[in-house]
Motif scaffolding. Structure first.
Motif, PDB file in Angstrom:
ATOM      1  N   GLY A 297      -3.895   0.474   7.342  1.00  0.00           N
ATOM      2  CA  GLY A 297      -2.676   0.378   6.406  1.00  0.00           C
ATOM      3  C   GLY A 297      -3.081   0.997   4.750  1.00  0.00           C
ATOM      4  N   ALA A 298      -4.370   0.714   4.641  1.00  0.00           N
ATOM      5  CA  ALA A 298      -5.100   1.190   3.510  1.00  0.00           C
ATOM      6  C   ALA A 298      -4.660   2.829   2.938  1.00  0.00           C
ATOM      7  CB  ALA A 298      -5.584   0.742   2.664  1.00  0.00           C
ATOM      8  N   ARG A 299      -4.896   3.714   4.905  1.00  0.00           N
ATOM      9  CA  ARG A 299      -4.888   4.893   4.534  1.00  0.00           C
ATOM     10  C   ARG A 299      -3.608   5.309   4.582  1.00  0.00           C
ATOM     11  NH1 ARG A 299      -9.482   3.801   7.435  1.00  0.00           N
ATOM     12  NH2 ARG A 299      -8.669   3.814   9.720  1.00  0.00           N
ATOM     13  N   GLU A 300      -2.927   4.457   4.841  1.00  0.00           N
ATOM     14  CA  GLU A 300      -1.007   4.506   5.216  1.00  0.00           C
ATOM     15  C   GLU A 300      -0.519   4.708   3.640  1.00  0.00           C
ATOM     16  OE1 GLU A 300       0.470   6.198   7.270  1.00  0.00           O
ATOM     17  OE2 GLU A 300      -1.420   6.510   8.666  1.00  0.00           O
ATOM     18  N   LEU A 301      -0.914   3.804   3.245  1.00  0.00           N
ATOM     19  CA  LEU A 301      -0.011   3.427   2.025  1.00  0.00           C
ATOM     20  C   LEU A 301      -0.395   4.249   0.737  1.00  0.00           C
ATOM     21  CD1 LEU A 301       0.889   1.347   0.403  1.00  0.00           C
ATOM     22  CD2 LEU A 301      -1.050  -0.270   0.038  1.00  0.00           C
ATOM     23  N   THR A 302      -1.465   4.585   0.576  1.00  0.00           N
ATOM     24  CA  THR A 302      -2.179   5.226   0.047  1.00  0.00           C
ATOM     25  C   THR A 302      -1.405   6.529   0.059  1.00  0.00           C
ATOM     26  OG1 THR A 302      -4.807   4.085  -0.332  1.00  0.00           O
ATOM     27  CG2 THR A 302      -4.088   6.883  -1.009  1.00  0.00           C
ATOM     28  N   ARG A 303      -2.062   7.408   0.635  1.00  0.00           N
ATOM     29  CA  ARG A 303      -0.374   8.583   1.599  1.00  0.00           C
ATOM     30  C   ARG A 303       0.561   8.233   1.035  1.00  0.00           C
ATOM     31  NH1 ARG A 303      -1.037  10.943   7.969  1.00  0.00           N
ATOM     32  NH2 ARG A 303      -0.215   9.093   7.960  1.00  0.00           N
ATOM     33  N   PHE A 304       1.376   7.137   1.445  1.00  0.00           N
ATOM     34  CA  PHE A 304       3.086   7.065   1.209  1.00  0.00           C
ATOM     35  C   PHE A 304       2.615   6.755  -0.839  1.00  0.00           C
ATOM     36  CE2 PHE A 304       6.167   4.202  -0.196  1.00  0.00           C
ATOM     37  CZ  PHE A 304       7.432   4.767   0.143  1.00  0.00           C
ATOM     38  N   VAL A 305       2.582   6.406  -1.166  1.00  0.00           N
ATOM     39  CA  VAL A 305       2.344   6.266  -2.573  1.00  0.00           C
ATOM     40  C   VAL A 305       1.667   7.959  -3.164  1.00  0.00           C
ATOM     41  CG1 VAL A 305       1.239   5.528  -4.625  1.00  0.00           C
ATOM     42  CG2 VAL A 305       1.547   3.480  -2.877  1.00  0.00           C
TER      43      VAL A 305
ATOM     44  N   GLN B 256      -7.465   9.477  -6.210  1.00  0.00           N
ATOM     45  CA  GLN B 256      -6.231   9.884  -6.050  1.00  0.00           C
ATOM     46  C   GLN B 256      -5.392  10.080  -7.705  1.00  0.00           C
ATOM     47  OE1 GLN B 256      -3.703  10.702  -2.859  1.00  0.00           O
ATOM     48  NE2 GLN B 256      -5.579  10.377  -1.051  1.00  0.00           N
ATOM     49  N   ARG B 257      -5.927   8.999  -7.757  1.00  0.00           N
ATOM     50  CA  ARG B 257      -5.016   9.043  -9.857  1.00  0.00           C
ATOM     51  C   ARG B 257      -3.609   8.520  -9.600  1.00  0.00           C
ATOM     52  NH1 ARG B 257      -8.999  10.335 -13.912  1.00  0.00           N
ATOM     53  NH2 ARG B 257     -10.722  10.956 -12.942  1.00  0.00           N
ATOM     54  N   LEU B 258      -3.393   7.834  -8.683  1.00  0.00           N
ATOM     55  CA  LEU B 258      -2.152   7.512  -8.751  1.00  0.00           C
ATOM     56  C   LEU B 258      -1.236   5.703  -9.296  1.00  0.00           C
ATOM     57  CD1 LEU B 258      -1.815   7.610  -4.207  1.00  0.00           C
ATOM     58  CD2 LEU B 258      -0.491   9.617  -6.107  1.00  0.00           C
ATOM     59  N   PRO B 259      -0.434   6.075  -9.701  1.00  0.00           N
ATOM     60  CA  PRO B 259       0.247   5.451 -10.701  1.00  0.00           C
ATOM     61  C   PRO B 259       0.719   4.107 -10.759  1.00  0.00           C
ATOM     62  CG  PRO B 259       1.901   6.438 -10.389  1.00  0.00           C
ATOM     63  CD  PRO B 259       0.949   7.410  -9.658  1.00  0.00           C
ATOM     64  N   VAL B 260      -0.817   3.294 -10.111  1.00  0.00           N
ATOM     65  CA  VAL B 260      -0.099   2.438  -9.742  1.00  0.00           C
ATOM     66  C   VAL B 260      -0.599   0.684 -11.015  1.00  0.00           C
ATOM     67  CG1 VAL B 260      -0.483  -0.426  -8.377  1.00  0.00           C
ATOM     68  CG2 VAL B 260      -0.575   2.634  -7.157  1.00  0.00           C
ATOM     69  N   ASP B 261       0.267   0.264 -11.566  1.00  0.00           N
ATOM     70  CA  ASP B 261      -0.247  -0.210 -12.634  1.00  0.00           C
ATOM     71  C   ASP B 261       0.016  -2.244 -12.625  1.00  0.00           C
ATOM     72  OD1 ASP B 261       2.396  -0.921 -12.894  1.00  0.00           O
ATOM     73  OD2 ASP B 261       2.959  -0.353 -15.360  1.00  0.00           O
ATOM     74  N   GLU B 262       0.622  -2.394 -11.785  1.00  0.00           N
ATOM     75  CA  GLU B 262       0.764  -3.765 -11.467  1.00  0.00           C
ATOM     76  C   GLU B 262       0.540  -3.742  -9.668  1.00  0.00           C
ATOM     77  OE1 GLU B 262       2.255  -6.336 -13.820  1.00  0.00           O
ATOM     78  OE2 GLU B 262       2.390  -4.988 -15.190  1.00  0.00           O
ATOM     79  N   VAL B 263       0.226  -5.113  -9.416  1.00  0.00           N
ATOM     80  CA  VAL B 263      -0.639  -5.498  -7.998  1.00  0.00           C
ATOM     81  C   VAL B 263      -0.264  -7.205  -8.029  1.00  0.00           C
ATOM     82  CG1 VAL B 263      -1.880  -5.282  -6.289  1.00  0.00           C
ATOM     83  CG2 VAL B 263      -2.185  -3.751  -8.193  1.00  0.00           C
ATOM     84  N   ALA B 264       0.193  -7.355  -7.411  1.00  0.00           N
ATOM     85  CA  ALA B 264       0.387  -9.144  -6.748  1.00  0.00           C
ATOM     86  C   ALA B 264      -0.100  -9.558  -5.563  1.00  0.00           C
ATOM     87  CB  ALA B 264       2.177  -9.140  -7.242  1.00  0.00           C
ATOM     88  N   LEU B 265      -0.930 -10.060  -5.869  1.00  0.00           N
ATOM     89  CA  LEU B 265      -1.415 -10.302  -4.383  1.00  0.00           C
ATOM     90  C   LEU B 265      -1.383 -12.384  -4.245  1.00  0.00           C
ATOM     91  CD1 LEU B 265      -5.178  -9.346  -4.839  1.00  0.00           C
ATOM     92  CD2 LEU B 265      -3.460  -7.645  -4.122  1.00  0.00           C
ATOM     93  N   TYR B 266      -0.238 -12.386  -3.297  1.00  0.00           N
ATOM     94  CA  TYR B 266       0.383 -13.428  -2.949  1.00  0.00           C
ATOM     95  C   TYR B 266       0.766 -14.096  -1.770  1.00  0.00           C
ATOM     96  CZ  TYR B 266       4.866 -11.083  -2.241  1.00  0.00           C
ATOM     97  OH  TYR B 266       5.427 -10.015  -1.537  1.00  0.00           O
ATOM     98  N   GLY B 267       0.264 -15.663  -1.320  1.00  0.00           N
ATOM     99  CA  GLY B 267       0.010 -16.065  -0.163  1.00  0.00           C
ATOM    100  C   GLY B 267      -1.743 -15.051   0.262  1.00  0.00           C
ATOM    101  N   SER B 268      -2.217 -15.059  -0.395  1.00  0.00           N
ATOM    102  CA  SER B 268      -3.523 -14.265   0.490  1.00  0.00           C
ATOM    103  C   SER B 268      -4.165 -14.875   1.191  1.00  0.00           C
ATOM    104  CB  SER B 268      -3.686 -13.394  -0.659  1.00  0.00           C
ATOM    105  OG  SER B 268      -5.449 -12.838   0.297  1.00  0.00           O
ATOM    106  N   PRO B 269      -4.753 -14.035   2.436  1.00  0.00           N
ATOM    107  CA  PRO B 269      -6.024 -15.071   2.911  1.00  0.00           C
ATOM    108  C   PRO B 269      -7.541 -14.389   2.097  1.00  0.00           C
ATOM    109  CG  PRO B 269      -4.734 -13.113   4.353  1.00  0.00           C
ATOM    110  CD  PRO B 269      -4.395 -13.633   3.445  1.00  0.00           C
ATOM    111  N   GLY B 270      -7.313 -13.362   2.018  1.00  0.00           N
ATOM    112  CA  GLY B 270      -8.405 -13.484   0.640  1.00  0.00           C
ATOM    113  C   GLY B 270      -8.402 -11.462   0.813  1.00  0.00           C
ATOM    114  N   VAL B 271      -9.240 -11.477   0.386  1.00  0.00           N
ATOM    115  CA  VAL B 271      -9.859 -10.042  -0.182  1.00  0.00           C
ATOM    116  C   VAL B 271     -10.986  -9.654  -0.260  1.00  0.00           C
ATOM    117  CG1 VAL B 271      -6.988  -9.476  -1.550  1.00  0.00           C
ATOM    118  CG2 VAL B 271      -9.154  -9.704  -2.703  1.00  0.00           C
TER     119      VAL B 271
ATOM    120  N   LEU C 250      -7.876   0.635  -8.907  1.00  0.00           N
ATOM    121  CA  LEU C 250      -6.809   0.646  -9.540  1.00  0.00           C
ATOM    122  C   LEU C 250      -6.973   1.184 -10.988  1.00  0.00           C
ATOM    123  CD1 LEU C 250      -4.343  -2.383  -7.747  1.00  0.00           C
ATOM    124  CD2 LEU C 250      -4.553   0.250  -7.596  1.00  0.00           C
ATOM    125  N   ALA C 251      -6.420   1.549 -11.907  1.00  0.00           N
ATOM    126  CA  ALA C 251      -6.778   2.486 -12.777  1.00  0.00           C
ATOM    127  C   ALA C 251      -6.757   1.442 -13.946  1.00  0.00           C
ATOM    128  CB  ALA C 251      -5.425   3.448 -13.431  1.00  0.00           C
TER     129      ALA C 251
END
Length: 332
Positions: free
Chosen positions: A176-184, A218-233, A246-247
């Motif tokens: 999923g991370a590979r696909e999400l990066t490509r999408f962003v 890839q220096r993509l412009p992600v400036d906010e990340v919300a992790l909610y209901g997380s089972p762990g990272v 992230l930046a």
């Protein structure tokens, strides 16, 4: 040491409970999607929307032939006037990525990354990606009229079932991370000025955590990340997630409602089982937001406190909850 032994036993027991025999194979009734136009700018969006609509129409016909009533009902909704999808795949449990709002002219884009049990047949529920994205877009329109926010419902990976052992490992998240990066990256080519917020629920937080280093490279412009209901990272702290991935200016938020069962999930990773650190723990160092008292799948419920605060994060605003002992106590 005793605590570690208890956590190890809990993870082992959970793995044993969720391991099931493989389902017998059956013929796939749905065709693979066709090739899609490359997103290279705002003018390519219309061609992409049209191409994906044809894939959905073909899958609708396949569902009718297969007498797949649940899928037929869902796809009929996807074909409603005004809906616009950036990608779609009817095979297996399905994938779908929908745009809500004007991606080409948006100042901000929020990407809703769902967790386990995401299906085409539940996509339009507010508990899941599509319905949740529309709830967020409506909340933003009410809270900040005139703000140009587009929301993307991103079921762009094979979401694991909570009844399968896949949900206990990060294998699906890595894909999923590979696909999400490509999408962003595609979003950035369509609209180079928009800032991106990632709203990552449950297993989706595992996806976002793994996407962070790729987004950074890839220096993509992600400036906010919300992790909610997380089972762990995988990251051990918000600083590690931010600065190694992230930046450096990105804000990392975490929240867990008081009614969320993930507070009982052991936040460990042993022999490939388990998902890692708890972003909602005080030691992780994330900014905290008040996620209310609802159950695990109710963070984007219309009218909820969690939806209001996640909307603020999507808009690049402070939801008003900080990393205080009182906030920790409410969300523990």
């Amino acid at each position: 040491m005793r605590t570690l032994h208890r956590r190890t036993a809990a993870v082992t027991a959970l793995a044993a409970v969720t391991t099931t025999a493989a389902a017998p194979g059956r013929a796939e009734p749905y065709a693979a999607p066709g090739s899609l136009p490359v997103l290279s700018g705002a003018y390519s969006l219309a061609a992409r929307f049209d191409a994906v609509a044809r894939d959905i129409l073909r899958a609708h016909s396949d569902a009718a032939r297969a007498q797949d009533r649940d899928r037929l009902k869902a796809l009929s909704g996807f074909l409603a006037p005004g809906r616009r999808f950036l990608s779609f795949d009817a095979r297996g449990h399905g994938r779908a990525v929908e745009a809500v709002g004007d991606l080409a002219r948006a100042d901000r884009v929020a990407v809703v990354v769902p967790g386990a049990d995401g299906l085409l047949t539940n996509f339009d529920s507010w508990k899941w990606a599509g319905g949740g994205a529309r709830s967020l877009h409506r909340q933003a329109a009410a809270a900040a009229p005139g703000t140009r926010l587009a929301v993307v419902a991103w079921l762009g990976y094979d979401s694991p079932s909570t009844r399968s052992p896949a949900v206990l490992t990060d294998g699906r998240a890595a894909d999923g991370a590979r696909e999400l990066t490509r999408f962003v990256g595609e979003l950035h080519r369509v609209n180079g000025r928009a800032e991106v917020a990632l709203l990552c629920h449950s297993y989706g937080s595992v996806v976002c955590g793994k996407a962070a280093p790729r987004l950074a490279r890839q220096r993509l412009p992600v400036d906010e990340v919300a992790l909610y209901g997380s089972p762990g990272v995988a990251a051990a702290s918000a600083a590690a997630l931010c600065c190694a991935g992230l930046a450096s200016g990105a804000r990392i938020w975490a929240g867990r409602s008081s009614g969320d069962w993930t507070r009982f999930v052991p936040k460990v990773r042993i022999a490939g089982i388990g998902l890692g650190h708890d972003p909602a723990a005080p030691s992780f160092g994330a900014l905290r937001f008040d996620a209310g008292s609802g159950p695990h799948s109710a963070y984007l419920r219309p009218g909820s406190r969690s939806l209001r605060n996640l909307t603020s994060i999507a808009l690049g605003r402070d939801p008003g909850a900080h990393d205080t002992e009182a906030t920790h106590a409410r969300n523990a």
